[in-house]
Design a protein around this motif. Structure first.
Motif, short mmCIF file in Angstrom:
data_model
loop_
_atom_site.label_atom_id
_atom_site.label_comp_id
_atom_site.label_asym_id
_atom_site.label_seq_id
_atom_site.Cartn_x
_atom_site.Cartn_y
_atom_site.Cartn_z
N VAL A 193 1.00 -1.17 0.05
CA VAL A 193 0.18 0.02 0.13
C VAL A 193 0.97 1.21 -0.14
CG1 VAL A 193 -1.86 1.26 1.33
CG2 VAL A 193 -1.74 -1.12 1.35
N ILE A 194 0.62 2.08 -0.75
CA ILE A 194 1.23 3.35 -1.00
C ILE A 194 0.59 4.45 -0.85
CG2 ILE A 194 2.98 4.98 -2.33
CD1 ILE A 194 4.38 2.30 -3.31
N ALA A 195 0.42 5.49 -0.04
CA ALA A 195 -0.45 6.47 -0.04
C ALA A 195 0.14 7.73 -0.31
CB ALA A 195 -1.20 6.38 1.48
N SER A 196 -0.45 8.75 -0.85
CA SER A 196 0.00 10.07 -0.89
C SER A 196 -0.68 10.68 0.20
CB SER A 196 -0.13 10.83 -2.14
OG SER A 196 -1.53 10.76 -2.50
N LEU A 197 0.24 11.81 1.12
CA LEU A 197 -0.37 12.50 2.12
C LEU A 197 -0.64 13.91 1.39
CD1 LEU A 197 2.26 11.60 4.77
CD2 LEU A 197 -0.12 10.64 4.16
N GLY A 198 -1.81 14.50 2.28
CA GLY A 198 -2.08 16.17 1.88
C GLY A 198 -2.45 16.10 0.43
N PRO A 199 -2.88 17.25 0.09
CA PRO A 199 -3.15 17.62 -1.47
C PRO A 199 -2.24 17.36 -2.30
CG PRO A 199 -3.15 19.70 -0.12
CD PRO A 199 -2.91 18.41 0.76
N ALA A 200 -2.52 16.57 -3.19
CA ALA A 200 -1.45 16.14 -4.38
C ALA A 200 -1.15 17.30 -5.16
CB ALA A 200 -2.07 15.17 -5.42
N SER A 201 -2.18 18.54 -5.18
CA SER A 201 -1.82 19.77 -5.88
C SER A 201 -2.69 20.75 -5.03
CB SER A 201 -2.34 19.92 -7.30
OG SER A 201 -3.56 19.59 -7.50
N SER A 202 -2.32 21.83 -4.82
CA SER A 202 -3.03 22.81 -3.85
C SER A 202 -4.38 22.87 -4.43
CB SER A 202 -2.17 24.19 -3.89
OG SER A 202 -2.99 25.11 -3.01
N PRO A 203 -5.41 22.83 -3.56
CA PRO A 203 -6.85 23.36 -3.99
C PRO A 203 -6.84 24.71 -4.40
CG PRO A 203 -6.94 22.33 -1.82
CD PRO A 203 -5.27 22.27 -2.37
N VAL A 248 9.42 8.15 4.44
CA VAL A 248 8.69 7.62 3.48
C VAL A 248 8.15 6.12 3.99
CG1 VAL A 248 8.63 6.53 1.32
CG2 VAL A 248 9.72 8.74 1.61
N VAL A 249 9.07 5.41 4.49
CA VAL A 249 8.69 4.03 5.28
C VAL A 249 9.03 4.20 6.82
CG1 VAL A 249 9.33 1.50 5.17
CG2 VAL A 249 9.40 3.01 3.12
N ASN A 250 8.14 3.73 7.41
CA ASN A 250 8.24 3.79 8.98
C ASN A 250 7.96 2.31 9.51
OD1 ASN A 250 5.41 4.53 9.18
ND2 ASN A 250 5.92 6.65 9.47
N GLY A 251 6.78 2.46 10.20
CA GLY A 251 6.50 1.46 11.36
C GLY A 251 5.56 0.51 10.85
N VAL A 252 5.29 0.62 9.44
CA VAL A 252 4.01 -0.48 9.06
C VAL A 252 4.75 -1.28 8.01
CG1 VAL A 252 1.79 -0.73 7.74
CG2 VAL A 252 2.26 1.06 9.60
N SER A 253 4.54 -2.62 8.10
CA SER A 253 5.64 -3.58 7.19
C SER A 253 5.48 -3.22 5.64
CB SER A 253 5.35 -4.89 7.52
OG SER A 253 4.24 -5.30 7.53
N ASN A 254 4.11 -3.22 5.34
CA ASN A 254 3.77 -2.88 3.90
C ASN A 254 3.01 -1.79 3.47
OD1 ASN A 254 1.15 -3.44 5.42
ND2 ASN A 254 0.41 -4.74 4.16
N LEU A 255 3.40 -0.87 4.19
CA LEU A 255 2.93 0.51 3.70
C LEU A 255 3.99 1.60 3.70
CD1 LEU A 255 0.47 2.85 3.43
CD2 LEU A 255 0.62 2.93 6.12
N ALA A 256 3.76 2.57 2.63
CA ALA A 256 4.63 3.69 2.61
C ALA A 256 3.97 4.98 2.35
CB ALA A 256 5.68 3.33 1.37
N VAL A 257 4.38 6.24 2.43
CA VAL A 257 3.63 7.45 2.20
C VAL A 257 4.68 8.15 1.34
CG1 VAL A 257 2.35 7.44 4.23
CG2 VAL A 257 4.47 8.19 4.60
N VAL A 258 4.21 8.90 0.41
CA VAL A 258 4.82 9.57 -0.46
C VAL A 258 4.08 11.00 -0.68
CG1 VAL A 258 5.62 7.66 -1.87
CG2 VAL A 258 3.29 9.02 -2.58
#
Length: 556
Positions: free
Chosen positions: A294-304, A495-505
């Motif tokens: 699972v890869i999740a993007s944090l916050g707005p991908a582009s500014s509203p 980007v990668v921390n305490g969840v084994s199969n998750l990263a944030v971008v």
């Protein structure tokens, strides 16, 4: 040239079964490409759950010649940073067999550089800055930085400090007020959209990366036109490639990711479920296996953003209270809340502090504007004043303007349906909270016509026929530079921390040594996520370092 798509190697037995990419924007598209090309994941096993209303790669240019065009420019889409170039080399161009996006972008760059050299020979020196002189508006020598000895020593000392010592300080807290009147600061701030209230750490990273490119900031820039081709050059071909490889795209209004603790006390939790909400309020539940990704993007991908009109300002106060803006941060809020449900995994399991960024729009907003010209008067006068031919890539900043107005005249036409007798100019104001010299109110409270009046007054152009034959559409982006705001330790998660199969971008993760508010930052994070989650024996290219910092590194 051979087909750039590599042959599918034998699939490793540890390959994740399914990959869910949640959010939107360049980081998500890049992650999908790297999963296919470098982790050898079949496209049919990759699912992109886009979150709107701001997925990050929606149409950014629109309008018509009658009502006025709008260019919605966002992150700096430099195509020449190392992570971006690697990404571009992996995507075949759909219309040119045997070529990658990197080949096409490089050909476009050479074409534009050739045009710049031909134009420069006839037009004389380029103008990056203009200001009032004894004889009226005139060119400013942008190669003279106007830095005092104190400023130079302060910059040297600043660059040698550790990020820990700079901490949560702003740039304003590290330099005196005269520094911000220097040509150096005007060039730097208007080139990178960085402001005194932004993070000192972010400014230091910029200096470490780009200081030896300072002279380039005072001349024509290829990106002056290529940013308007961003969707056609990169977004559309990438989406087309991913769909051709079987990647699925679906749109949702909201999402949350749930974790499950491992029965092994020493093991990390794993993402186990994704809840997706459709526009019809239907719940779609996805079960996630520990071997999935699972890869999740944090916050707005582009500014509203919100638009005003030629006669009306943007309804700023009403807009920033719009609940849809909150939706852009909802996934990040969900991740923070979910991490608190697993206290025995803290502090390793943390996802930052979205409140530090989403509540400070007054420090992050940017006002842009698009001018639709139906008379050649403005372009003729602009070219005569600056020597900058349309389409040459030069940005021109009015150095003594309270709003720090910066404009660019791209190659015409910008829009497919743009008539030959219509020209389009794009610009922005770095300090829209200040009152203008000729329009005595903040820029974000101004109509498009008022912005144009302030602009032509500074340039010394007559208002007629320019104002009467033009339409100006202002646009406000409350969170445009929020990724560069001051922050404390842990406000931006790794980007990668305490969840084994998750990263944030995305723009709100922390990549040591790299600078946000750029396309390369998004791609860099995506590469880290794929390489680490898939246990690939490779690393993204390290952020570039200026010659000065490389020299200092040798002396450590």
């Amino acid at each position: 040239m051979a087909d750039p798509t590599p042959a599918e190697p034998e699939q490793p037995t540890t390959r994740p079964k399914e990959c869910w990419l949640v959010g939107g924007g360049m980081s998500i598209l890049a992650a999908a490409v790297h999963l296919i090309q470098e982790a050898n994941i079949p496209g049919t096993h990759i699912h992109i759950a886009e979150l709107h209303p701001h997925s990050g790669h929606e149409d950014t240019n629109y309008g018509d010649a009658t009502n006025g065009y709008t260019i919605h420019a966002g992150l700096q889409p430099s195509f020449y940073e190392p992570c971006t170039q690697h990404f571009l080399s992996l995507v075949p161009h759909p219309a040119e067999p045997g070529k990658t996006l990197l080949d096409v972008v490089e050909a476009k760059r050479k074409e534009m550089l050739s045009g710049m050299q031909q134009t420069e020979a006839g037009a004389g020196a380029w103008t990056r800055l203009v200001a009032q002189t004894d004889s009226g508006p005139g060119r400013v020598d942008a190669k003279k930085m106007n830095l005092r000895l104190k400023d130079r020593l302060d910059l040297l000392s600043f660059m040698l400090q550790s990020e820990e010592s700079l901490g949560e300080r702003s740039i304003r807290q590290c330099f005196d007020f005269q520094f911000f009147d220097s040509t150096f600061w005007v060039l730097w701030s208007t080139s990178f959209a960085i402001q005194p209230q932004h993070s000192a750490v972010e400014f230091q990273r910029h200096l470490s990366k780009y200081l030896d490119k300072l002279e380039q900031l005072s001349g024509p820039q290829v990106m002056g036109h290529m940013q308007y081709m961003f969707r056609d050059l990169l977004i559309t071909p990438t989406i087309e490639y991913l769909k051709k490889r079987g990647v699925s795209f679906a749109m949702y209004r909201d999402a949350e990711i749930l974790f499950t603790d491992s029965p092994d006390p020493g093991a990390r939790p794993a993402a186990s479920q994704i809840n997706l909400i459709t526009d019809r309020e239907d719940l779609v539940t996805i079960s996630i296996d520990p071997n999935d990704i699972v890869i999740a993007s944090l916050g707005p991908a582009s500014s509203p953003s919100a638009l005003g009109s030629h006669t009306k300002s943007v309804a700023h106060e009403l807009y920033v209270a719009d609940p849809e803006i909150g939706d852009s941060w909802a996934l990040w809020d969900h991740l923070v809340a979910e991490s608190r449900q697993h206290p025995r995994q803290l502090p390793q399991l943390h996802f930052g502090n979205p409140s530090n960024f989403k509540s400070r729009f007054s420090e992050a907003k940017l006002v842009t504007f698009t001018i639709t010209l139906r008379s050649p008067a403005f372009i003729d006068l602009y070219t005569r004043l600056t020597g900058n031919e349309p389409g040459a890539g030069a940005f021109t900043t009015i150095a003594d303007c309270a709003w720090h107005l910066t404009i660019n005249v791209p190659k015409q036409p910008v829009f497919p349906d743009q008539p030959k007798d219509v020209q389009v100019v794009w610009g922005y104001g770095m300090t829209p909270e200040r009152n203008g010299e000729f329009i005595a109110k903040p820029m974000y409270e101004c109509s498009g016509e008022e912005i144009l009046l302030e602009l032509v007054a500074h340039l010394g152009f007559p208002t007629h026929p320019i104002v009467s034959t033009s339409t100006v559409i202002p646009c406000i982006m409350p969170y445009a530079t929020s990724g560069m705001l001051t922050r404390g330790p842990g406000d931006r998660p790794p980007v990668v921390n305490g969840v084994s199969n998750l990263a944030v971008v995305g723009q709100f993760v922390d990549i040591p040594g790299d600078t946000s508010f750029s396309m390369d930052y998004n791609i860099h994070g995506a590469q880290i996520a794929v390489y680490e989650l898939c246990a690939l024996e490779r690393e993204p290219a390290a952020p570039t370092r200026s010659f000065f910092m490389k020299t200092f590194d040798l002396l450590k």
